[in-house]
Motif scaffolding. Structure first.
Motif, PDB file in Angstrom:
ATOM      1  N   PRO A   1      48.906  45.684  31.844  1.00 21.68           N
ATOM      2  CA  PRO A   1      48.598  43.990  31.938  1.00 21.68           C
ATOM      3  C   PRO A   1      48.287  44.009  33.490  1.00 21.68           C
ATOM      4  CG  PRO A   1      51.191  44.242  31.802  1.00 21.68           C
ATOM      5  CD  PRO A   1      50.363  45.485  31.451  1.00 21.68           C
ATOM      6  N   ILE A   2      47.328  43.025  33.646  1.00 25.30           N
ATOM      7  CA  ILE A   2      47.055  42.653  35.159  1.00 25.30           C
ATOM      8  C   ILE A   2      48.242  42.090  35.875  1.00 25.30           C
ATOM      9  CG2 ILE A   2      44.522  42.423  34.743  1.00 25.30           C
ATOM     10  CD1 ILE A   2      45.024  39.429  34.745  1.00 25.30           C
ATOM     11  N   SER A   3      49.134  41.645  35.045  1.00 26.36           N
ATOM     12  CA  SER A   3      50.166  41.092  35.879  1.00 26.36           C
ATOM     13  C   SER A   3      51.059  42.001  36.678  1.00 26.36           C
ATOM     14  CB  SER A   3      51.253  40.081  35.052  1.00 26.36           C
ATOM     15  OG  SER A   3      51.279  41.079  33.931  1.00 26.36           O
ATOM     16  N   ARG A   4      51.035  43.244  36.321  1.00 27.01           N
ATOM     17  CA  ARG A   4      51.631  44.419  37.096  1.00 27.01           C
ATOM     18  C   ARG A   4      51.263  44.701  38.612  1.00 27.01           C
ATOM     19  NH1 ARG A   4      53.910  48.990  33.965  1.00 27.01           N
ATOM     20  NH2 ARG A   4      54.942  47.851  32.153  1.00 27.01           N
ATOM     21  N   TYR A   5      49.939  44.059  38.652  1.00 28.30           N
ATOM     22  CA  TYR A   5      49.543  44.313  40.120  1.00 28.30           C
ATOM     23  C   TYR A   5      49.258  42.909  40.727  1.00 28.30           C
ATOM     24  CZ  TYR A   5      49.019  48.785  37.712  1.00 28.30           C
ATOM     25  OH  TYR A   5      49.122  49.881  37.061  1.00 28.30           O
ATOM     26  N   ILE A   6      49.135  41.841  39.955  1.00 27.47           N
ATOM     27  CA  ILE A   6      48.742  40.679  40.666  1.00 27.47           C
ATOM     28  C   ILE A   6      50.224  39.890  40.556  1.00 27.47           C
ATOM     29  CG2 ILE A   6      47.668  38.374  40.514  1.00 27.47           C
ATOM     30  CD1 ILE A   6      45.408  39.810  38.871  1.00 27.47           C
ATOM     31  N   LYS A   7      50.894  39.962  41.904  1.00 28.27           N
ATOM     32  CA  LYS A   7      52.091  39.520  41.800  1.00 28.27           C
ATOM     33  C   LYS A   7      52.260  37.809  41.760  1.00 28.27           C
ATOM     34  CE  LYS A   7      53.033  43.753  42.459  1.00 28.27           C
ATOM     35  NZ  LYS A   7      53.529  44.476  41.464  1.00 28.27           N
ATOM     36  N   THR A   8      51.246  37.012  41.601  1.00 31.53           N
ATOM     37  CA  THR A   8      51.681  35.746  41.539  1.00 31.53           C
ATOM     38  C   THR A   8      51.472  35.340  40.101  1.00 31.53           C
ATOM     39  OG1 THR A   8      49.037  35.253  41.586  1.00 31.53           O
ATOM     40  CG2 THR A   8      50.287  35.087  43.694  1.00 31.53           C
ATOM     41  N   ILE A   9      51.530  36.108  39.153  1.00 31.24           N
ATOM     42  CA  ILE A   9      51.856  35.892  37.593  1.00 31.24           C
ATOM     43  C   ILE A   9      52.969  36.895  37.023  1.00 31.24           C
ATOM     44  CG2 ILE A   9      49.472  34.707  37.118  1.00 31.24           C
ATOM     45  CD1 ILE A   9      48.586  37.679  36.106  1.00 31.24           C
ATOM     46  N   GLU A  10      53.464  36.369  36.037  1.00 28.76           N
ATOM     47  CA  GLU A  10      54.698  37.388  35.720  1.00 28.76           C
ATOM     48  C   GLU A  10      54.598  37.615  34.239  1.00 28.76           C
ATOM     49  OE1 GLU A  10      58.218  35.215  36.572  1.00 28.76           O
ATOM     50  OE2 GLU A  10      58.087  35.388  38.660  1.00 28.76           O
ATOM     51  N   GLY A  11      55.274  38.491  33.584  1.00 28.75           N
ATOM     52  CA  GLY A  11      55.285  38.765  32.255  1.00 28.75           C
ATOM     53  C   GLY A  11      54.254  39.936  31.916  1.00 28.75           C
ATOM     54  N   GLU A  12      54.575  40.402  30.553  1.00 26.47           N
ATOM     55  CA  GLU A  12      53.780  41.719  29.900  1.00 26.47           C
ATOM     56  C   GLU A  12      52.794  40.970  28.993  1.00 26.47           C
ATOM     57  OE1 GLU A  12      54.141  44.922  31.059  1.00 26.47           O
ATOM     58  OE2 GLU A  12      55.256  44.097  32.515  1.00 26.47           O
ATOM     59  N   ASP A  13      52.527  39.635  28.817  1.00 28.98           N
ATOM     60  CA  ASP A  13      51.665  39.190  27.917  1.00 28.98           C
ATOM     61  C   ASP A  13      50.068  38.768  28.583  1.00 28.98           C
ATOM     62  OD1 ASP A  13      53.440  39.047  26.081  1.00 28.98           O
ATOM     63  OD2 ASP A  13      53.864  36.977  26.345  1.00 28.98           O
ATOM     64  N   ALA A  14      50.003  39.391  29.769  1.00 31.81           N
ATOM     65  CA  ALA A  14      48.609  39.012  30.273  1.00 31.81           C
ATOM     66  C   ALA A  14      47.665  40.101  30.153  1.00 31.81           C
ATOM     67  CB  ALA A  14      48.701  39.086  31.835  1.00 31.81           C
ATOM     68  N   PRO A  15      46.113  40.050  29.874  1.00 28.59           N
ATOM     69  CA  PRO A  15      45.272  40.854  29.420  1.00 28.59           C
ATOM     70  C   PRO A  15      45.701  42.158  30.290  1.00 28.59           C
ATOM     71  CG  PRO A  15      44.427  38.805  29.615  1.00 28.59           C
ATOM     72  CD  PRO A  15      45.727  38.693  30.220  1.00 28.59           C
ATOM     73  N   THR A  16      45.036  43.294  29.676  1.00 30.62           N
ATOM     74  CA  THR A  16      45.043  44.628  30.492  1.00 30.62           C
ATOM     75  C   THR A  16      43.960  44.685  31.350  1.00 30.62           C
ATOM     76  OG1 THR A  16      43.873  45.855  28.519  1.00 30.62           O
ATOM     77  CG2 THR A  16      46.414  45.630  28.380  1.00 30.62           C
ATOM     78  N   ILE A  17      43.865  45.629  32.175  1.00 34.68           N
ATOM     79  CA  ILE A  17      42.854  45.888  33.111  1.00 34.68           C
ATOM     80  C   ILE A  17      41.891  46.303  32.166  1.00 34.68           C
ATOM     81  CG2 ILE A  17      42.069  47.623  34.845  1.00 34.68           C
ATOM     82  CD1 ILE A  17      44.966  47.513  35.984  1.00 34.68           C
ATOM     83  N   LYS A  18      41.737  47.086  31.212  1.00 32.31           N
ATOM     84  CA  LYS A  18      40.842  47.655  30.440  1.00 32.31           C
ATOM     85  C   LYS A  18      40.235  46.467  29.464  1.00 32.31           C
ATOM     86  CE  LYS A  18      42.080  50.006  26.798  1.00 32.31           C
ATOM     87  NZ  LYS A  18      42.620  50.997  26.141  1.00 32.31           N
ATOM     88  N   GLU A  19      40.797  45.503  29.340  1.00 26.81           N
ATOM     89  CA  GLU A  19      40.396  44.530  28.484  1.00 26.81           C
ATOM     90  C   GLU A  19      39.468  43.537  29.371  1.00 26.81           C
ATOM     91  OE1 GLU A  19      43.805  43.735  25.002  1.00 26.81           O
ATOM     92  OE2 GLU A  19      44.134  43.120  27.020  1.00 26.81           O
ATOM     93  N   THR A  20      39.937  43.275  30.540  1.00 27.32           N
ATOM     94  CA  THR A  20      39.507  42.563  31.400  1.00 27.32           C
ATOM     95  C   THR A  20      38.040  43.228  32.034  1.00 27.32           C
ATOM     96  OG1 THR A  20      41.560  41.711  32.271  1.00 27.32           O
ATOM     97  CG2 THR A  20      39.738  41.358  33.794  1.00 27.32           C
ATOM     98  N   ALA A  21      38.181  44.499  32.109  1.00 33.06           N
ATOM     99  CA  ALA A  21      36.937  45.101  32.727  1.00 33.06           C
ATOM    100  C   ALA A  21      35.787  45.388  31.566  1.00 33.06           C
ATOM    101  CB  ALA A  21      37.173  46.437  33.074  1.00 33.06           C
ATOM    102  N   ALA A  22      36.295  45.284  30.385  1.00 34.29           N
ATOM    103  CA  ALA A  22      35.330  45.318  29.371  1.00 34.29           C
ATOM    104  C   ALA A  22      34.839  43.850  28.867  1.00 34.29           C
ATOM    105  CB  ALA A  22      35.773  46.015  28.079  1.00 34.29           C
ATOM    106  N   HIS A  23      35.364  42.759  29.326  1.00 32.58           N
ATOM    107  CA  HIS A  23      35.038  41.274  29.208  1.00 32.58           C
ATOM    108  C   HIS A  23      35.390  40.973  27.541  1.00 32.58           C
ATOM    109  CE1 HIS A  23      32.380  41.398  32.678  1.00 32.58           C
ATOM    110  NE2 HIS A  23      31.825  42.457  32.355  1.00 32.58           N
TER     111      HIS A  23
END
Length: 360
Positions: A108-130
């Motif tokens: 999840p993008i939350s692993r690298y964006i420290k201002t958000i928490e938790g594992e429920d955020a979209p993944t890098i792959k999902e975000t990059a594929a729109h």
């Protein structure tokens, strides 16, 4: 009367957003106009007009630049806004970071964006594929002001504002349909920043360093001042949308970058061309990779930039190992003219290769 004018301006703003997003999946249409005729048409009565095209395979590249009325120019060094093609470089930098073990596209993008928490955020792959569930953009006051007074609606939206909008608009966990998102690629810039243990806290110097010192594309960069083109995109150092739209380049640099894609350099495309999701009812977009749009019927991957100020197009035929690049400094006319030119060039090149194979 003032309320009526404001309503009309707001309507124009949202219609513009609809145009930019809907053009991503434009249906292919039959047209008997030749490449040269189309270029002459869109450059007529415009002394500053430039259309630069590059056709290449793994062995050679051929570059031609056209001016007013389709006249062939020599020694032209025009720098082009490449807009949405910036995403190919951001995707390439993501590939490099993953190849080096600094990030995992399945996290999840939350692993690298420290201002958000938790594992429920979209993944890098999902975000990059729109397919993460993000909209193209969110309705901040600055964006509305940009729509009234500036050429680029994404200007001067800071990364802090992007991160605040993320907190307020986090998609629900689960499957989401394809929805082209500049906001998503703004977040991927933050993912890249967060994947590095460095003093750099903004994407601009990181992305500029990557394209100029790793890819050795000396004329490709994010400008933060007025450009040489017929209008100015005044990006600021702290802008949040730089990793989605901010780069400028030349036809020589773009050719070199795409040539690297053909030759399979892992820094350029580590797994980026692999299909992540199939897509329906989006015209010639039938699937998505990381940054790349995929047309399975035609065996090609591509990306385009339909814009009110300029348009560009890149296509790679994965069967013939052939690619085309089209850059212009003129607006989209009668649809995405750069894509139309690029498609015609590729069809002509594939036909030529097919005839050569027949002779051999």
């Amino acid at each position: 009367m003032k309320k009526k004018k404001m309503f009309m301006r707001t309507a124009v703003f949202f219609l513009g957003i609809f145009f930019l997003v809907s053009c991503k999946g434009k249906k292919e249409t039959a047209d008997n106009t030749t490449v040269e005729e189309k270029i002459a048409e869109i450059t007529t009565d415009n002394p500053e007009a430039r259309v630069a095209v590059s056709i290449m395979d793994r062995q050679e590249q051929n570059i031609t630049t056209y001016g007013e009325g389709g006249k062939i120019l020599s020694g032209d060094e025009t720098v082009y806004e490449i807009g949405d093609l910036t995403k190919l470089f951001t995707a390439s930098l993501l590939a490099k970071e993953e190849y080096k073990g600094r990030l995992d596209r399945n996290q999840p993008i939350s692993r690298y964006i420290k201002t958000i928490e938790g594992e429920d955020a979209p993944t890098i792959k999902e975000t990059a594929a729109h397919i993460a569930g993000f909209k193209d953009t969110y309705g901040s006051l600055k964006r509305s002001v940009n729509s009234l007074f500036k050429d680029e609606i994404y200007l001067n939206i800071t990364r802090d504002e992007i991160l605040e909008e993320l907190k307020e608009n986090m998609p629900e966990k689960g499957n989401h349909p394809f929805s082209y998102s500049n906001f998503g690629y703004a977040l991927l810039g933050e993912v890249i920043v967060g994947s590095r243990n460095s003093e750099e806290d903004f994407i601009l110097p990181i992305l500029n360093d990557y394209v100029q010192n790793y890819l050795i594309l000396k004329d490709t960069e994010i400008f933060v001042h007025q450009t040489e083109l017929g209008y100015s995109t005044k990006w600021a150092y702290y802008d949040g949308y730089l990793s989605a739209l901010g780069l400028t380049s030349t036809i020589e640099d773009m050719s070199k970058f795409i040539w690297g894609q053909l030759r399979g350099n892992p820094y350029y495309d580590y797994k980026n061309k692999e299909e992540i999701v199939s897509i329906e009812n989006q015209g010639n977009i039938q699937a998505m990779g990381i940054g790349w749009m995929i047309n399975k019927d035609g065996n090609y991957i591509f990306h385009n930039t339909p814009s009110a100020q300029y348009n560009s197009y890149v296509e790679l035929n994965t069967e013939e190992n052939t690619a085309v690049v089209v850059l212009t400094n003129i607006p989209s006319q009668k649809g995405d003219s750069a894509e139309e030119i690029g498609r015609k060039l590729m069809e002509r090149e594939i036909e030529k290769k097919t005839l050569e194979k027949g002779v051999l």
